[in-house]
Scaffold this motif. Structure first.
Motif, PDB file in Angstrom:
ATOM      1  N   ALA A 358       0.821  -1.205   0.000  1.00 39.44           N
ATOM      2  CA  ALA A 358       0.000   0.000   0.000  1.00 39.44           C
ATOM      3  C   ALA A 358       0.859   1.260   0.000  1.00 39.44           C
ATOM      4  N   ALA A 371      -1.384   7.349   4.738  1.00 40.52           N
ATOM      5  CA  ALA A 371      -2.562   6.737   4.127  1.00 40.52           C
ATOM      6  C   ALA A 371      -2.582   5.228   4.346  1.00 40.52           C
ATOM      7  N   ALA A 372      -1.416   4.577   4.206  1.00 41.44           N
ATOM      8  CA  ALA A 372      -1.361   3.122   4.392  1.00 41.44           C
ATOM      9  C   ALA A 372      -1.617   2.739   5.845  1.00 41.44           C
ATOM     10  N   HIS A 374      -3.573   4.288   7.855  1.00 47.95           N
ATOM     11  CA  HIS A 374      -5.018   4.415   8.055  1.00 47.95           C
ATOM     12  C   HIS A 374      -5.776   3.295   7.360  1.00 47.95           C
ATOM     13  N   GLU A 375      -5.433   3.030   6.086  1.00 45.98           N
ATOM     14  CA  GLU A 375      -6.201   2.076   5.286  1.00 45.98           C
ATOM     15  C   GLU A 375      -5.961   0.623   5.679  1.00 45.98           C
ATOM     16  N   VAL A 376      -4.734   0.286   6.021  1.00 47.41           N
ATOM     17  CA  VAL A 376      -4.380  -1.129   6.269  1.00 47.41           C
ATOM     18  C   VAL A 376      -4.343  -1.462   7.756  1.00 47.41           C
ATOM     19  N   GLY A 378      -5.375   0.820  10.310  1.00 50.97           N
ATOM     20  CA  GLY A 378      -6.379   1.535  11.095  1.00 50.97           C
ATOM     21  C   GLY A 378      -5.793   2.385  12.195  1.00 50.97           C
TER      22      GLY A 378
END
Length: 397
Positions: A358, A371-372, A374-376, A378
Protein backbone atom coordinates in the motif's frame (compact mmCIF):
# COMPACT_ATOMS: atom_id res chain seq x y z
CA UNK A 1 12.11 43.31 -47.02
CA UNK A 2 15.08 45.59 -46.66
CA UNK A 3 18.17 44.14 -48.28
CA UNK A 4 16.24 41.46 -50.12
CA UNK A 5 17.54 40.59 -53.57
CA UNK A 6 16.76 37.96 -56.12
CA UNK A 7 19.08 34.98 -56.45
CA UNK A 8 19.16 32.99 -59.66
CA UNK A 9 18.45 29.25 -59.66
CA UNK A 10 22.02 28.47 -60.71
CA UNK A 11 23.32 30.48 -57.78
CA UNK A 12 21.15 28.48 -55.36
CA UNK A 13 22.48 25.21 -56.78
CA UNK A 14 26.05 26.44 -56.47
CA UNK A 15 25.44 27.52 -52.86
CA UNK A 16 23.98 24.12 -51.92
CA UNK A 17 26.91 22.32 -53.49
CA UNK A 18 29.33 24.56 -51.61
CA UNK A 19 27.71 23.83 -48.22
CA UNK A 20 26.66 20.21 -48.71
CA UNK A 21 29.39 18.93 -46.38
CA UNK A 22 27.89 20.93 -43.54
CA UNK A 23 24.25 21.70 -44.21
CA UNK A 24 21.72 19.96 -46.44
CA UNK A 25 19.58 22.19 -48.69
CA UNK A 26 16.62 21.33 -46.50
CA UNK A 27 18.34 23.05 -43.57
CA UNK A 28 19.29 19.92 -41.54
CA UNK A 29 22.80 19.20 -40.33
CA UNK A 30 24.38 16.44 -42.41
CA UNK A 31 24.98 13.31 -40.33
CA UNK A 32 28.55 12.20 -39.71
CA UNK A 33 28.78 8.71 -41.28
CA UNK A 34 31.17 7.66 -38.50
CA UNK A 35 28.24 7.23 -36.08
CA UNK A 36 26.47 4.76 -38.35
CA UNK A 37 29.77 2.97 -39.04
CA UNK A 38 30.48 2.65 -35.31
CA UNK A 39 26.96 1.34 -34.68
CA UNK A 40 27.46 -1.31 -37.36
CA UNK A 41 30.74 -2.57 -35.93
CA UNK A 42 29.19 -2.72 -32.43
CA UNK A 43 26.19 -4.60 -33.82
CA UNK A 44 28.60 -7.18 -35.24
CA UNK A 45 30.38 -7.32 -31.90
CA UNK A 46 27.09 -7.94 -30.08
CA UNK A 47 26.14 -10.71 -32.51
CA UNK A 48 29.51 -12.38 -31.91
CA UNK A 49 28.97 -12.29 -28.13
CA UNK A 50 25.57 -13.96 -28.42
CA UNK A 51 26.88 -16.53 -30.91
CA UNK A 52 29.94 -17.31 -28.74
CA UNK A 53 32.02 -16.62 -31.84
CA UNK A 54 35.48 -15.58 -30.68
CA UNK A 55 36.82 -15.13 -34.22
CA UNK A 56 33.96 -12.84 -35.25
CA UNK A 57 34.40 -10.86 -32.03
CA UNK A 58 38.14 -10.43 -32.70
CA UNK A 59 37.39 -9.07 -36.17
CA UNK A 60 35.60 -6.12 -34.55
CA UNK A 61 38.70 -5.08 -32.61
CA UNK A 62 40.33 -5.83 -29.27
CA UNK A 63 39.09 -9.25 -28.17
CA UNK A 64 40.21 -9.38 -24.52
CA UNK A 65 36.74 -9.03 -23.01
CA UNK A 66 35.31 -12.00 -24.87
CA UNK A 67 37.10 -14.67 -22.81
CA UNK A 68 36.19 -12.90 -19.59
CA UNK A 69 32.43 -12.98 -20.18
CA UNK A 70 32.08 -16.14 -22.27
CA UNK A 71 30.85 -18.21 -19.30
CA UNK A 72 27.94 -15.85 -18.55
CA UNK A 73 24.64 -17.21 -19.95
CA UNK A 74 23.27 -14.32 -22.00
CA UNK A 75 19.82 -14.01 -23.53
CA UNK A 76 20.40 -10.54 -25.02
CA UNK A 77 23.36 -8.24 -25.65
CA UNK A 78 23.19 -4.99 -27.63
CA UNK A 79 24.79 -1.56 -27.97
CA UNK A 80 23.22 1.80 -28.76
CA UNK A 81 25.55 4.59 -29.82
CA UNK A 82 24.59 7.86 -28.16
CA UNK A 83 27.36 10.12 -29.36
CA UNK A 84 30.58 9.96 -31.39
CA UNK A 85 33.50 12.38 -31.36
CA UNK A 86 35.84 11.79 -34.27
CA UNK A 87 39.39 13.06 -34.80
CA UNK A 88 40.67 11.83 -38.13
CA UNK A 89 41.05 8.08 -37.99
CA UNK A 90 40.18 7.78 -34.28
CA UNK A 91 36.83 8.11 -32.54
CA UNK A 92 35.35 8.03 -29.04
CA UNK A 93 31.80 6.74 -28.72
CA UNK A 94 29.49 7.08 -25.73
CA UNK A 95 27.46 3.89 -25.79
CA UNK A 96 24.61 2.27 -23.87
CA UNK A 97 25.13 -1.46 -23.30
CA UNK A 98 22.00 -3.50 -22.60
CA UNK A 99 22.17 -7.17 -21.66
CA UNK A 100 20.03 -9.81 -20.01
CA UNK A 101 21.08 -12.99 -18.22
CA UNK A 102 19.19 -15.97 -19.56
CA UNK A 103 16.58 -17.36 -17.18
CA UNK A 104 17.07 -14.68 -14.51
CA UNK A 105 16.47 -11.16 -15.83
CA UNK A 106 12.97 -10.02 -16.71
CA UNK A 107 14.43 -6.85 -18.12
CA UNK A 108 17.88 -5.72 -19.21
CA UNK A 109 20.78 -4.36 -17.24
CA UNK A 110 21.77 -1.00 -18.72
CA UNK A 111 25.34 0.28 -18.48
CA UNK A 112 27.11 3.32 -19.90
CA UNK A 113 30.31 2.53 -21.81
CA UNK A 114 33.01 4.61 -23.44
CA UNK A 115 34.33 2.88 -26.55
CA UNK A 116 37.46 4.08 -28.35
CA UNK A 117 37.96 3.07 -31.97
CA UNK A 118 40.41 3.54 -34.81
CA UNK A 119 39.97 3.27 -38.56
CA UNK A 120 42.12 1.20 -40.86
CA UNK A 121 43.71 3.37 -43.51
CA UNK A 122 43.25 0.71 -46.18
CA UNK A 123 39.55 -0.14 -46.18
CA UNK A 124 38.27 2.50 -43.78
CA UNK A 125 36.80 -0.09 -41.34
CA UNK A 126 36.42 0.99 -37.71
CA UNK A 127 37.70 -1.34 -34.97
CA UNK A 128 37.35 -1.24 -31.18
CA UNK A 129 40.53 -0.32 -29.31
CA UNK A 130 39.02 -0.21 -25.81
CA UNK A 131 35.66 -0.61 -24.08
CA UNK A 132 35.44 0.81 -20.56
CA UNK A 133 32.77 2.02 -18.13
CA UNK A 134 31.60 5.53 -18.95
CA UNK A 135 32.24 8.31 -16.48
CA UNK A 136 29.88 7.88 -13.54
CA UNK A 137 29.01 4.27 -14.46
CA UNK A 138 30.03 1.19 -12.50
CA UNK A 139 32.09 -1.67 -13.84
CA UNK A 140 30.65 -4.96 -15.02
CA UNK A 141 32.08 -8.17 -13.50
CA UNK A 142 34.13 -8.97 -16.63
CA UNK A 143 35.85 -5.58 -16.36
CA UNK A 144 37.57 -7.01 -13.28
CA UNK A 145 38.68 -10.35 -14.71
CA UNK A 146 37.42 -13.69 -15.95
CA UNK A 147 33.94 -14.48 -14.63
CA UNK A 148 33.34 -17.92 -13.12
CA UNK A 149 29.73 -19.10 -13.00
CA UNK A 150 28.11 -21.47 -10.49
CA UNK A 151 24.46 -22.45 -10.86
CA UNK A 152 22.29 -23.23 -7.86
CA UNK A 153 18.71 -24.45 -7.69
CA UNK A 154 17.36 -20.89 -7.37
CA UNK A 155 20.50 -18.88 -7.98
CA UNK A 156 23.26 -17.92 -10.37
CA UNK A 157 26.55 -16.86 -8.80
CA UNK A 158 29.06 -14.82 -10.82
CA UNK A 159 32.49 -14.65 -9.24
CA UNK A 160 35.78 -12.94 -10.02
CA UNK A 161 38.92 -14.06 -8.24
CA UNK A 162 36.99 -16.54 -6.04
CA UNK A 163 37.35 -20.29 -5.67
CA UNK A 164 34.70 -22.63 -7.00
CA UNK A 165 34.07 -23.86 -3.46
CA UNK A 166 33.41 -20.34 -2.18
CA UNK A 167 30.98 -19.65 -5.01
CA UNK A 168 29.16 -22.92 -4.33
CA UNK A 169 28.70 -21.90 -0.71
CA UNK A 170 27.15 -18.62 -1.85
CA UNK A 171 24.82 -20.57 -4.12
CA UNK A 172 23.78 -22.74 -1.17
CA UNK A 173 22.97 -19.70 0.96
CA UNK A 174 21.01 -18.11 -1.87
CA UNK A 175 19.12 -21.34 -2.52
CA UNK A 176 17.97 -21.34 1.11
CA UNK A 177 17.12 -17.65 0.99
CA UNK A 178 14.74 -17.83 -1.97
CA UNK A 179 12.16 -20.21 -0.41
CA UNK A 180 12.45 -18.39 2.93
CA UNK A 181 11.53 -15.14 1.21
CA UNK A 182 8.73 -16.75 -0.76
CA UNK A 183 7.27 -18.10 2.48
CA UNK A 184 7.11 -14.58 3.94
CA UNK A 185 6.35 -12.39 0.91
CA UNK A 186 3.11 -13.18 -0.90
CA UNK A 187 3.81 -11.01 -3.93
CA UNK A 188 4.71 -12.17 -7.43
CA UNK A 189 8.43 -12.40 -8.15
CA UNK A 190 10.87 -14.50 -10.17
CA UNK A 191 12.05 -16.65 -7.22
CA UNK A 192 15.57 -16.60 -8.64
CA UNK A 193 18.54 -14.40 -7.80
CA UNK A 194 21.86 -13.40 -9.34
CA UNK A 195 24.70 -13.02 -6.82
CA UNK A 196 27.94 -11.26 -7.81
CA UNK A 197 31.05 -11.95 -5.71
CA UNK A 198 34.05 -9.77 -6.62
CA UNK A 199 37.59 -10.27 -5.39
CA UNK A 200 37.46 -7.62 -2.62
CA UNK A 201 35.65 -4.55 -1.28
CA UNK A 202 37.48 -2.54 -3.93
CA UNK A 203 35.89 -4.78 -6.55
CA UNK A 204 32.48 -4.27 -4.98
CA UNK A 205 32.98 -0.50 -5.05
CA UNK A 206 34.05 -0.69 -8.69
CA UNK A 207 30.83 -2.50 -9.61
CA UNK A 208 28.83 0.17 -7.82
CA UNK A 209 30.85 3.11 -9.15
CA UNK A 210 31.57 4.45 -5.66
CA UNK A 211 34.56 4.77 -3.30
CA UNK A 212 35.51 1.62 -1.40
CA UNK A 213 35.34 3.57 1.87
CA UNK A 214 31.54 3.73 1.49
CA UNK A 215 31.19 -0.07 1.76
CA UNK A 216 33.86 -1.33 4.14
CA UNK A 217 31.34 -2.27 6.83
CA UNK A 218 28.60 -3.37 4.41
CA UNK A 219 28.37 -7.12 3.77
CA UNK A 220 26.20 -6.91 0.64
CA UNK A 221 23.90 -4.61 -1.34
CA UNK A 222 21.22 -5.14 -3.94
CA UNK A 223 21.13 -3.07 -7.11
CA UNK A 224 18.09 -2.56 -9.31
CA UNK A 225 15.58 -0.01 -10.52
CA UNK A 226 12.65 0.94 -8.29
CA UNK A 227 9.41 2.37 -9.51
CA UNK A 228 6.98 -0.43 -10.19
CA UNK A 229 6.55 -3.70 -12.01
CA UNK A 230 6.50 -2.09 -15.46
CA UNK A 231 10.24 -1.45 -15.19
CA UNK A 232 10.92 -5.23 -15.17
CA UNK A 233 14.01 -4.82 -12.99
CA UNK A 234 17.18 -6.87 -13.30
CA UNK A 235 18.54 -7.06 -9.75
CA UNK A 236 22.00 -8.04 -8.60
CA UNK A 237 23.07 -8.97 -5.08
CA UNK A 238 26.65 -7.70 -4.83
CA UNK A 239 28.73 -9.10 -1.99
CA UNK A 240 31.59 -7.45 -0.12
CA UNK A 241 33.70 -10.57 0.51
CA UNK A 242 35.86 -8.78 3.09
CA UNK A 243 32.97 -7.87 5.43
CA UNK A 244 30.88 -10.92 4.57
CA UNK A 245 33.72 -13.25 5.53
CA UNK A 246 33.70 -11.89 9.08
CA UNK A 247 30.13 -13.04 9.71
CA UNK A 248 29.11 -16.28 11.38
CA UNK A 249 26.86 -18.85 9.76
CA UNK A 250 23.60 -17.23 10.86
CA UNK A 251 24.81 -13.78 9.92
CA UNK A 252 25.74 -14.91 6.40
CA UNK A 253 22.31 -16.45 5.90
CA UNK A 254 20.49 -13.41 7.28
CA UNK A 255 22.40 -11.12 4.91
CA UNK A 256 21.63 -13.22 1.80
CA UNK A 257 17.97 -13.56 2.83
CA UNK A 258 17.76 -9.81 3.50
CA UNK A 259 19.15 -8.97 0.06
CA UNK A 260 16.95 -11.59 -1.63
CA UNK A 261 13.96 -9.89 -0.01
CA UNK A 262 14.89 -6.68 -1.81
CA UNK A 263 14.79 -8.61 -5.10
CA UNK A 264 11.37 -10.05 -4.26
CA UNK A 265 9.82 -6.74 -3.19
CA UNK A 266 11.46 -4.57 -5.88
CA UNK A 267 8.32 -4.19 -8.01
CA UNK A 268 6.41 -2.89 -4.96
CA UNK A 269 9.23 -0.66 -3.71
CA UNK A 270 8.95 2.87 -5.08
CA UNK A 271 10.05 6.40 -4.28
CA UNK A 272 7.14 6.46 -1.80
CA UNK A 273 8.69 3.66 0.32
CA UNK A 274 10.77 4.95 3.26
CA UNK A 275 13.98 3.10 4.06
CA UNK A 276 12.79 2.15 7.54
CA UNK A 277 10.11 0.06 5.83
CA UNK A 278 12.15 -1.45 2.96
CA UNK A 279 15.20 -2.22 5.12
CA UNK A 280 13.13 -3.15 8.16
CA UNK A 281 11.01 -5.57 6.15
CA UNK A 282 14.11 -7.18 4.62
CA UNK A 283 15.60 -7.65 8.09
CA UNK A 284 12.29 -9.03 9.37
CA UNK A 285 12.33 -11.70 6.65
CA UNK A 286 16.04 -12.33 7.26
CA UNK A 287 15.54 -13.03 10.97
CA UNK A 288 12.14 -14.69 10.58
CA UNK A 289 12.29 -18.22 11.98
CA UNK A 290 15.87 -17.79 13.23
CA UNK A 291 14.90 -17.82 16.91
CA UNK A 292 16.98 -14.70 17.45
CA UNK A 293 15.55 -12.51 20.23
CA UNK A 294 14.99 -8.77 19.84
CA UNK A 295 17.74 -7.67 22.23
CA UNK A 296 20.18 -10.13 20.69
CA UNK A 297 19.51 -8.98 17.13
CA UNK A 298 19.31 -5.27 18.01
CA UNK A 299 22.23 -4.70 20.40
CA UNK A 300 22.84 -1.02 19.61
CA UNK A 301 19.21 -0.04 20.06
CA UNK A 302 18.94 -2.24 23.16
CA UNK A 303 21.89 -0.39 24.71
CA UNK A 304 20.28 2.96 23.95
CA UNK A 305 16.93 1.91 25.43
CA UNK A 306 18.66 0.56 28.55
CA UNK A 307 20.19 4.02 29.02
CA UNK A 308 16.78 5.66 28.67
CA UNK A 309 17.43 6.91 25.12
CA UNK A 310 14.31 5.61 23.41
CA UNK A 311 14.10 7.10 19.89
CA UNK A 312 11.44 9.78 19.57
CA UNK A 313 10.73 8.94 15.91
CA UNK A 314 11.12 6.23 13.32
CA UNK A 315 14.43 6.30 11.41
CA UNK A 316 14.64 8.74 8.52
CA UNK A 317 16.25 7.94 5.17
CA UNK A 318 19.26 10.04 6.19
CA UNK A 319 19.85 7.72 9.15
CA UNK A 320 20.59 4.90 6.67
CA UNK A 321 23.40 6.73 4.87
CA UNK A 322 26.51 4.59 4.36
CA UNK A 323 28.61 7.48 5.63
CA UNK A 324 26.84 7.52 9.01
CA UNK A 325 28.53 6.29 12.18
CA UNK A 326 28.37 2.51 12.55
CA UNK A 327 26.29 2.67 15.73
CA UNK A 328 23.85 5.16 14.23
CA UNK A 329 23.44 3.06 11.10
CA UNK A 330 22.89 -0.08 13.19
CA UNK A 331 20.18 1.65 15.26
CA UNK A 332 18.41 2.72 12.07
CA UNK A 333 18.29 -0.84 10.73
CA UNK A 334 17.27 -2.23 14.13
CA UNK A 335 14.53 0.36 14.53
CA UNK A 336 13.06 -0.41 11.12
CA UNK A 337 13.24 -4.15 11.78
CA UNK A 338 11.42 -3.83 15.11
CA UNK A 339 8.72 -1.64 13.53
CA UNK A 340 8.03 -4.39 10.97
CA UNK A 341 8.24 -7.09 13.61
CA UNK A 342 5.69 -5.18 15.68
CA UNK A 343 3.29 -5.02 12.73
CA UNK A 344 3.72 -8.75 12.07
CA UNK A 345 3.08 -9.65 15.72
CA UNK A 346 0.26 -7.23 16.50
CA UNK A 347 -1.56 -6.99 13.16
CA UNK A 348 -0.41 -10.16 11.42
CA UNK A 349 2.07 -11.05 8.67
CA UNK A 350 -0.51 -10.66 5.92
CA UNK A 351 -1.20 -7.11 7.06
CA UNK A 352 2.52 -6.37 7.04
CA UNK A 353 2.74 -7.43 3.39
CA UNK A 354 -0.38 -5.45 2.54
CA UNK A 355 0.98 -2.38 4.32
CA UNK A 356 4.24 -2.62 2.35
CA UNK A 357 2.39 -2.79 -0.97
CA UNK A 358 0.00 0.00 0.00
CA UNK A 359 2.86 2.40 0.75
CA UNK A 360 4.63 1.59 -2.52
CA UNK A 361 1.43 2.05 -4.52
CA UNK A 362 1.55 5.82 -3.96
CA UNK A 363 3.08 8.12 -6.56
CA UNK A 364 5.14 10.10 -4.07
CA UNK A 365 6.46 9.95 -0.53
CA UNK A 366 4.24 12.65 0.94
CA UNK A 367 1.23 11.06 2.62
CA UNK A 368 2.06 7.49 1.54
CA UNK A 369 2.80 6.05 4.99
CA UNK A 370 0.01 8.04 6.60
CA UNK A 371 -2.56 6.74 4.13
CA UNK A 372 -1.36 3.12 4.39
CA UNK A 373 -1.39 3.27 8.19
CA UNK A 374 -5.02 4.42 8.05
CA UNK A 375 -6.20 2.08 5.29
CA UNK A 376 -4.38 -1.13 6.27
CA UNK A 377 -3.63 -0.85 9.99
CA UNK A 378 -6.38 1.53 11.10
CA UNK A 379 -4.03 3.85 12.94
CA UNK A 380 -2.25 7.20 12.65
CA UNK A 381 1.46 8.08 12.44
CA UNK A 382 1.38 9.49 15.98
CA UNK A 383 -0.33 6.43 17.44
CA UNK A 384 1.92 4.06 15.48
CA UNK A 385 5.08 5.83 16.69
CA UNK A 386 3.88 5.74 20.31
CA UNK A 387 3.09 2.05 19.96
CA UNK A 388 6.54 1.40 18.45
CA UNK A 389 8.30 3.23 21.29
CA UNK A 390 6.38 1.14 23.81
CA UNK A 391 7.33 -2.01 21.86
CA UNK A 392 11.01 -1.02 22.10
CA UNK A 393 10.79 -0.54 25.85
CA UNK A 394 9.00 -3.88 26.28
CA UNK A 395 11.32 -5.92 24.06
CA UNK A 396 14.62 -4.18 24.72
CA UNK A 397 14.25 -2.63 28.16
Amino acid sequence: MAGRRRVSGSSVVALCLLLVALVACGGRIAADPARADVQRVLDRRAAAVLAHDAAAYARTGIGTGFDRLSAVPLADWSYRVRDVERAGDTATAEVELRYRVDGYDRGPVTAGRTVRLSRDGGDGTWAVDSDRPAKGSGQQPWDQGAVQVVRGTHSLVLGVGQSTGALRRFAGLADRAVPAVSDAWDGDWSRRVVVVVPRSVEGMAGLLGSPASSYRGIAAVTTGETGGREHAPADRIIVNPDAYGLLGGLGKQVVLTHETTHVATRADTTSATPLWLSEGYADWVGYRGSGRGAAEAAPELAAAVAEGRVPARLPTDEDFGFTAEAEELARAYEGGWLACRMIAEQWGEDRLDAFYRAVGAHDERAGAVEAALHEVLGTTPEAFTARWRKFLRTRLG
